[in-house]
Design an enzyme around this catalytic site. Structure first.
Site, PDB file in Angstrom:
ATOM      1  N   ASP A 353       0.928  -1.137   0.011  1.00 61.46           N
ATOM      2  CA  ASP A 353      -0.075   0.163  -0.057  1.00 61.46           C
ATOM      3  C   ASP A 353       1.017   1.247  -0.012  1.00 61.46           C
ATOM      4  O   ASP A 353       2.090   1.174   0.388  1.00 61.46           O
ATOM      5  CB  ASP A 353      -1.012  -0.027   1.214  1.00 61.46           C
ATOM      6  CG  ASP A 353      -2.144   1.018   1.377  1.00 61.46           C
ATOM      7  OD1 ASP A 353      -2.397   1.499   0.007  1.00 61.46           O
ATOM      8  OD2 ASP A 353      -2.663   1.236   1.940  1.00 61.46           O
ATOM      9  N   ASP A 615      -6.300  -2.725   5.267  1.00 63.37           N
ATOM     10  CA  ASP A 615      -5.364  -3.647   4.771  1.00 63.37           C
ATOM     11  C   ASP A 615      -5.148  -5.249   5.217  1.00 63.37           C
ATOM     12  O   ASP A 615      -4.662  -5.950   4.950  1.00 63.37           O
ATOM     13  CB  ASP A 615      -3.814  -3.278   4.988  1.00 63.37           C
ATOM     14  CG  ASP A 615      -3.540  -1.951   3.992  1.00 63.37           C
ATOM     15  OD1 ASP A 615      -3.833  -1.958   2.782  1.00 63.37           O
ATOM     16  OD2 ASP A 615      -3.008  -0.914   4.584  1.00 63.37           O
TER      17      ASP A 615
END
Length: 868
Positions: A353, A615
Site C-alpha cells: 500500500d 489492509d
C-alpha cells in the site's frame, strides 16, 4: 424499560461457568437484559477492580491447553509416529535392545522438539509483547472506587471486563453489548461478508437476527472482528481460546491459508516418510532372499529405516526459526509467527500500500481551494471543523493522519459545537459532522462527496460541472496532491444522524495533501529488486497520485487497473497483470485480498505490506503479512511481521535474514539425506555381497543417533552469499537431484572401505573378524559423515569457511567412531578396537572420499549452476 425475569441458564452462573458456555451460552446471554448479564458475570457497569481482574486472568490462563497441544504435536509428528511403529515391529521380532533404542530415539526427538517449541513459543510471545494490540476497559483501582478507562493488552482482557469500543478497534473478546451508538462491525474474517454488520444494545425479549445464525445477533460482537464506525460499551463473556474465534482456530489450526513454509515442510516431510517406508521391503528382499535369513533381514530393514529417517528435522527447523526471529528483533523487526522467518526469505512478490510504506506516516497540507481552483481559507476552516468534531464526538484521543494534519496549528475554530458525527470508514470514504443549528459538514473522497452534492459554489452541479471538477482533481493528483472534497448543507429532520441526511449538499471546495515520499524508499526499492522481489502497488488512493509515488520511488508501472475494472477480471488475468507491473488503484479491502490470492494461485510467494484497517484482509491472505509498529490495531493483529520503523530498508534486512535461515535448513536436509542415502545404498549392496550382516541393527541405530545430534551444529553455520541472492523455498525435485548425484559417492567409498577392511581383517577369521569388520565400517561411516558436514556445507573455496563449532562437531563425530569401542557402550554394541594397520586404510579411503566429493561438487555446479 420493563425488565423481564432472567431466562434459564444452561451453564453454571458466575464467570467460570460463563467462560465455558460456548455458542449456547452466547445465545442465552444475548437474550438476557443487561443487568442480568452483568450479574451472571459477577461484574457491574463500572467494571472489575484490578485485584479481581488479575485473579480471573490467572484462572483463565490457557497455558495447560497450549502445553497439551504442543505435546500432542510432538507425539503425532510424522517421524515420531514412524519411529514408534518401527519400535513396535522390532519388539515383536524379539530385538528388545533395538526396540528400546528406537523408543529412546523417538522420546529424545519428541522431547527435544517439545522443548524447542516451548522455547520458540516463549520467544514469539516475548516478541509479540513489543507490538501488542490493546483494548480499552473500565477498571477500578479497588472495590468502591470510580472506574477509569485504561488500555490493556488484548490477552489481559478477562470475562466480566467492561470494554469500550470505537472506530478501528479490534474486538478483544466475545462481547455482549450494554449500550451503543451507530455501531457497525466488520465480521468478514468470520463470515466472509464484506459489508459491516449493524449492532445495537437495545433489549427486547423478541428474537432478533436469523434463527440459528449467531453472527447476525445485534447484541453480540466476536473476538477478532473490527469496529467500522460508531461506539459501544460491552461486557466480555468469553476470552482467548474459549471464544468463538479461538474454538475455530483449535479446529482449524493455522492462519486459514497454507503459507510457503507450511507447504514446503509438509511436502518434504511426507516425501521423506514415503521414501523411508519404501526402503523397508527393498532391504528385506535383498537381505532375506540372498541369505534366507528373514529374521535378521527384518531387523536390518528396521535399522536402515531408522537410519534413513531425519527425525531431527523438526527440531533443527524450529531452532533455526527461533534463532532467525531473535536476530531480526535485534534489527528492529518483530516476528509474531515463527514460520514467517522462512516466508520472508521465500517471498518473490511484495504487494505494498502507498501510505505509511513508500511514503512517510504524516501527510502535509498542500492547498485549500474553492470549486474553481482558487485559494479559499473558508474551505480550510470547514475541513478543520469536520476533523475536530469527528475526533471529539467519536471519543478518540487522536484522529487519522488527515485529521491530524488539518488540526495542527488550527487554533480556536470557534463557531457552533458539534452534536453528532458519522466517522470516516473505508466503505463510505467520508466523515460527516452535524453542528448546532442543523449545519452539516462532510469531508471525503472527491467522487463520493460529489455524488451527494447538487451545487458547487454558486453553480448547479450538472454533468458538465461534475466533469470539470473531476479534471481539476486529476490535475492536482498528477502532481502528487490528493484532494478531499468539503461540502456543507442543512439538516431539517429530527432524530439520530444517519447517512440518509447526507443529501442536497453544496460543494465548498477542496483541501489537498501531499504524501511525502520516504527518503529511504528509492534505495529500498532498488535493494528489494536486487534481491529478486517484484513490487506491486495496491492502493485505495487516486491512480495518478499512486503513479506519481511509484515514479518517485523507482517502481516501474506498465498500466493502471481500477478497482471497478478488476471486478470483471478473473484471477488468472489479475495475476498476469500484477506480474507485468500493473498498478491497482481505487481498490477496496476485499479486492486487495483477492489480488494477493490470485498471485498465490499463480505460484508466487506473496508478502503484503500495509498499515491500515483496510489492509487487514490482504495481510491475512498473504504468505507473510507485514506492517509497521504505528499501524492500526487490526493491521498489527493481522500481520506476521512488524517493522519497528516504517522503513523498507528494514524489510530488505529481514528478507536476507529469512534466506539465511532457510539456507541452513536446506543445508541440513541435503547433508542428512545424502549421508543417509549413501549408508542405505552401501548397506543394501554389502548385504548382497557378504554372507553375514555387514552391521548389526543396534550399531546402525547408534550411528544414526550420533550423526543426527551432530547436525544441530548447522543451526549456527555461516551462509554463502550466493544462497541469499534470490527467493527460495523447498524444492523436492532439487532435493532429489542433489541426493541422487552426491549420495552414490559416499556409498562407493563406504563399499571400498568395507572391501579393504575385509581384505585386511580376513586373517582374524570367524566371529572376531566379523566384529572387527563391523567396527571398522562403523568408524568409517562416522568419519565420512563428519567430512560430509564440512564438504557439502559450501560450494567451494570461495564459500564461507566453517566456524569453530562446525569443525569441532565434525571432529567429535569422527573421533566417536574410533573411540567408542574403548568405552563400556562399545561392549554393548559389540564393537572392537581397530588394529593399528586399519588406520592407514581408513585414512586412504577418506582421502579418496574427499577428492571424489570435491570433484562431484564441481561437476554438479557446472551442470546445474547451483549448489545448496
Amino acid at each position: 424499560m420493563v425488565w423481564a425475569p432472567d431466562p434459564p441458564v444452561a451453564a453454571p452462573p458466575g464467570p467460570d461457568g460463563a467462560a465455558t458456555a460456548g455458542a449456547e451460552g452466547l445465545r442465552e446471554c444475548a437474550v438476557q437484559p443487561p443487568l442480568a448479564v452483568l450479574r451472571r458475570w459477577e461484574t457491574s457497569p463500572k467494571g472489575l477492580d484490578e485485584a479481581e481482574a488479575q485473579d480471573r486472568l490467572l484462572r483463565f490462563e490457557d497455558g495447560p491447553r497450549r502445553r497439551a497441544r504442543r505435546l500432542g504435536g510432538a507425539v503425532a509428528a510424522p517421524f515420531a509416529v514412524v519411529l514408534a511403529f518401527l519400535a513396535v515391529v522390532s519388539a515383536l521380532t524379539g530385538d528388545v535392545r533395538g526396540a528400546i533404542l528406537i523408543c529412546a530415539l523417538a522420546v529424545f526427538s519428541g522431547a527435544m522438539r517439545y522443548r524447542q517449541e516451548a522455547r520458540s513459543g516463549r520467544a514469539a510471545a516475548a516478541l509479540r509483547t513489543m507490538v501488542t494490540t490493546t483494548a480499552t476497559v473500565l477498571r477500578r483501582a479497588r472495590p468502591g472506587a470510580e472506574p477509569v478507562a485504561r488500555e490493556v493488552p488484548v490477552d489481559q482482557v478477562v470475562p466480566g471486563d467492561v470494554v469500550l469500543l470505537g472506530p478501528g478497534d479490534v474486538v478483544p473478546a466475545d462481547l455482549r453489548l450494554l449500550n451503543s451508538v451507530d455501531l457497525e462491525i466488520n465480521q468478514a474474517m468470520l463470515t466472509g461478508e464484506s459489508l459491516p454488520a449493524g449492532k445495537h444494545a437495545a433489549w427486547t425479549d423478541a428474537p432478533e437476527g436469523r434463527p440459528g445464525d449467531l453472527f447476525d445477533h445485534p447484541r453480540l460482537c466476536f473476538m477478532g472482528t473490527t469496529v467500522v464506525s460508531g461506539t459501544g460499551t460491552a461486557v466480555a463473556v468469553a476470552t482467548g481460546a474459549r471464544t468463538y474465534f479461538g474454538a475455530a482456530n483449535r479446529e482449524r489450526p493455522g492462519r486459514g491459508t497454507e503459507t510457503a513454509f507450511d507447504r514446503g515442510v509438509r511436502v518434504v516431510s511426507w516425501t521423506l516418510v514415503a521414501a523411508m517406508l519404501a526402503a523397508l521391503p527393498a532391504v528385506v528382499a535383498v537381505a532375506g532372499v540372498l541369505r534366507g535369513d528373514w529374521y535378521h533381514a527384518l531387523l536390518l530393514a528396521i535399522a536402515v529405516a531408522v537410519a534413513a529417517t531425519p527425525e531431527m528435522l523438526p527440531l533443527v527447523v524450529t531452532a533455526l526459526l527461533v534463532r532467525g526471529a531473535k536476530g531480526l528483533a535485534g534489527r528492529q523487526v518483530i516476528v509474531k509467527r515463527l514460520p514467517a522467518v522462512h516466508d520472508l526469505g521465500a517471498m518473490d512478490t511484495l504487494c505494498v500500500d502507498k501510505t505509511g510504506t513508500l511514503t512517510e506516516e504524516h501527510v502535509a497540507p498542500a492547498c485549500h481551494l474553492d470549486p474553481f481552483g482558487r485559494t479559499d481559507p473558508e474551505v480550510l476552516r470547514w475541513a478543520r471543523v469536520n476533523a475536530l468534531w469527528s475526533v471529539e464526538l467519536a471519543g478518540r484521543l487522536v484522529g487519522d493522519a488527515i485529521d491530524e494534519a488539518l488540526l495542527q496549528d488550527a487554533g480556536n475554530l470557534g463557531g457552533p459545537s458539534g452534536v453528532a458525527a458519522i466517522p470516516f470508514d473505508y466503505a463510505r470514504r467520508r466523515a460527516t459532522v452535524l453542528l448546532e443549528g442543523g449545519r452539516l459538514v462532510v469531508k471525503g473522497a472527491v467522487e463520493d462527496v460529489l455524488n451527494l452534492c447538487t451545487a458547487a459554489g454558486d453553480r448547479v452541479l450538472d454533468a458538465e460541472e461534475r466533469a470539470r471538477l473531476l479534471r481539476l482533481d486529476d490535475r492536482w493528483a498528477a502532481d502528487g496532491v490528493r484532494l478531499l472534497a468539503v461540502a456543507v448543507g442543512t439538516r431539517t429532520r429530527r432524530g439520530p444522524l444517519t447517512p440518509a441526511d447526507e443529501q442536497d449538499l453544496t460543494l465548498a471546495g477542496f483541501v489537498g495533501f501531499r504524501d511525502r515520499l520516504d527518503p529511504a524508499a528509492p534505495a529500498a526499492v532498488r535493494g528489494l529488486r536486487r534481491r529478486g522481489v517484484a513490487l506491486v502497488m495496491i492502493t485505495g488512493d487516486h491512480p495518478l497520485v499512486a503513479r506519481r509515488i511509484c515514479r518517485d520511488a523507482g517502481i516501474a508501472v506498465s498500466g493502471v487497473v481500477l478497482g471497478r475494472e478488476a471486478v470483471d477480471l478473473d484471477d488468472a488475468e489479475l495475476a498476469r497483470l500484477a506480474g507485468a507491473g500493473t498498478l491497482f488503484a481505487r481498490v477496496g479491502p476485499p479486492q486487495k485480498a483477492r489480488i494477493v490470492r490470485a498471485l498465490q494461485q499463480a505460484g508466487r510467494t506473496v508478502g503484503y505490506l500495509g498499515d491500515g484497517v483496510n489492509d487487514a484482509p490482504a495481510l491475512r491472505a498473504a504468505d507473510v503479512g507485514i506492517t509497521v509498529r504505528g499501524a492500526a490495531d487490526l493491521a498489527r493483529e493481522s500481520a506476521d511481521v512488524v517493522l519497528v520503523r516504517p522503513d523498507l530498508g528494514l524489510l530488505e534486512q529481514a528478507i536476507v535474514a529469512g534466506r539465511r535461515t532457510f539456507a541452513n535448513t536446506v543445508k541440513y536436509v541435503k547433508i542428512a539425506l545424502t549421508s543417509n542415502v549413501g549408508n542405505v545404498v552401501s548397506l543394501l549392496a554389502a548385504s548382497a555381497m557378504l554372507p553375514f550382516l555387514p552391521m548389526l541393527p543396534l550399531q546402525v541405530l547408534v550411528q544414526n543417533v550420533c550423526f543426527d545430534l551432530s547436525q544441530l551444529a548447522l543451526v549456527r553455520d555461516r551462509v554463502d552469499e550466493a544462497q541469499i541472492r534470490s527467493p527460495r523455498t523447498f524444492d523436492v525435485r532439487d532435493l532429489a537431484r542433489f541426493v541422487a548425484c552426491l549420495g552414490p559417492v559416499g556409498a562407493l567409498f563406504d563399499l571400498a572401505a568395507l572391501a579393504l577392511f575385509w581384505w585386511l581383517l580376513d586373517a582374524h577369521g570367524g566371529a572376531a573378524g566379523r566384529e572387527l569388520l563391523r567396527s571398522g565400517w562403523f568408524a568409517e561411516n562416522l568419519v565420512a559423515q563428519g567430512l560430509a558436514m564440512l564438504l557439502l556445507r559450501r560450494r567451494g573455496r570461495d564459500g564461507p569457511r566453517a566456524g569453530r563449532t562446525i569443525v569441532a562437531t565434525a571432529a567429535a563425530l569422527g573421533l566417536s567412531g574410533l573411540l567408542l569401542p574403548f568405552t563400556p557402550l562399545g561392549g554393548v554394541l559389540r564393537l572392537e578396537p581397530l588394529p593399528f594397520e586399519a588406520v592407514p586404510i581408513l585414512a586412504g579411503v577418506m582421502t579418496g572420499y574427499v577428492l571424489a566429493t570435491v570433484a562431484a561438487r564441481h561437476v554438479y555446479q557446472r551442470v546445474f549452476g547451483k549448489w545448496l
